[in-house]
Design an enzyme around this catalytic site. Sequence first.
Site, PDB file in Angstrom:
ATOM      1  N   TYR A 141      39.513  34.993  44.390  1.00  0.00           N
ATOM      2  CA  TYR A 141      38.577  34.266  43.534  1.00  0.00           C
ATOM      3  C   TYR A 141      39.105  32.855  43.305  1.00  0.00           C
ATOM      4  CZ  TYR A 141      35.727  32.955  39.507  1.00  0.00           C
ATOM      5  OH  TYR A 141      34.876  32.306  38.659  1.00  0.00           O
ATOM      6  N   ASP A 236      45.791  28.275  46.034  1.00  0.00           N
ATOM      7  CA  ASP A 236      45.205  28.356  44.702  1.00  0.00           C
ATOM      8  C   ASP A 236      46.229  29.043  43.805  1.00  0.00           C
ATOM      9  OD1 ASP A 236      43.863  28.932  42.373  1.00  0.00           O
ATOM     10  OD2 ASP A 236      42.055  29.671  43.354  1.00  0.00           O
ATOM     11  N   LYS A 264      45.513  27.196  33.865  1.00  0.00           N
ATOM     12  CA  LYS A 264      46.078  28.177  32.942  1.00  0.00           C
ATOM     13  C   LYS A 264      47.343  27.681  32.240  1.00  0.00           C
ATOM     14  CE  LYS A 264      43.952  32.054  35.405  1.00  0.00           C
ATOM     15  NZ  LYS A 264      42.803  32.196  34.521  1.00  0.00           N
TER      16      LYS A 264
END
Length: 429
Positions: A141, A236, A264
């Site tokens: 994702y 990623d 994050k």
Amino acid sequence: MKNQSLFERAQRSIPAGVNSPVRAFRAVGGTPPFLERAAGAYLWDAEGRRYIDYVASWGPMVAGHTHPAVVKAVQDAAARALSFGAPTEAEIELAETLRRLVPSLELLRLVSSGTEATMTAIRLARGFTGRSLIVKFEGCYHGHADSLLVKAGSGALTFGNPSSAGVPAETAAHTAVLDFNDVARVGKFFSGNGKSIAAVIVEPVAGNMNLVLPVPGFLEALREECTRHGAVLIFDEVMTGFRVARGGAQEKFGIRPDLTTLGKVIGGGLPVGAVGGRRDIMERIAPLGPVYQAGTLSGNPLAMAAGLASVRLATDPTVRASLEKNAEGLRRVLAPVCAKASFPLQLHTFGNLCWLLPQAGPLPRRPEQVSPEAKRRFNRLHAKLRAHGVLLAPSLYEVGFVSSAHDAGVAAETAQALERALSELRDER
């Protein structure tokens, strides 16, 4: 039942009552808790119920919730200004810190989310190479940008299958989806399409399709094929950055990508993202080059302050030692409890990532290796654990996160809750 009334109220103004789909708890059932405060390893909902938290705001809380250093940094920044829409020294400090910790980041651009970072990385790769085709891997994702909301059926190598309504087939046709960990297929695909590939984007450790680690040689093959064919390799690391190692997964596995996306941890819980990498690629971004990217709130001073404090904690040797110690302690304490379950149950950990898997066998290497029965077991277990004060991500396919606040006492509480939950499930059979 305040959580239920809040959920009903939310649904009158917000689609499904939530602002991100998984929060609706449709995968696991029940009413999502509406949270009011947090501290350390714990959360409290609107009914005053306390939970041990393994969601950690989906990763940022390496030192637990409301760590004093992060809170003070945000308070001090807020007292000066909430936003400028202009450059600040804090942006430079965070960028310099990230460059020092992740050597592949020769230049970087700060943005406001992980999705924005990956979207920018894709646009940069296409602008740099003059090519259109993107390669991603099923189950990885990378946010909800159109080009990346594409997947293929199990075992298939397929073009142009959007996995969301609203993604044009013409957009999806520029994305190819391969199987994660299939080295042979990567080589075969590059041999037939190498001159058309702008970039390969991958989660070096997949955390949105279970906890799936790269097999030996997989990341190396991506690096070799991208180098050979002039494609851009994008890691990623929105989830893995400063989690799986001090310098992220690229440090852990010794692979240097061309571009990296972060999020994050680098925002400490506030909205933030970053894309960075090779100087010659990053110099293609506006205003230096023709690849346009902009953001009104990019470099927001509150996010910069929280990010600096969070990254300093995440890279502090004492904090890092406690992260690994706590994760191993949790695995050790839960193992004998899992062994007593009426169905196969095991806790997998990788660094301070954790994943509770209700099936036997080794750690899956592909998403289809998780059985439908495991999903059914997880959903029942999730509800029982929630009732006993342990909050896991509301999906079997999401990893959990251990913080430096998840000490031996928290692990023992978790084990007691798991034992009670499993006992109730045995009685219901």
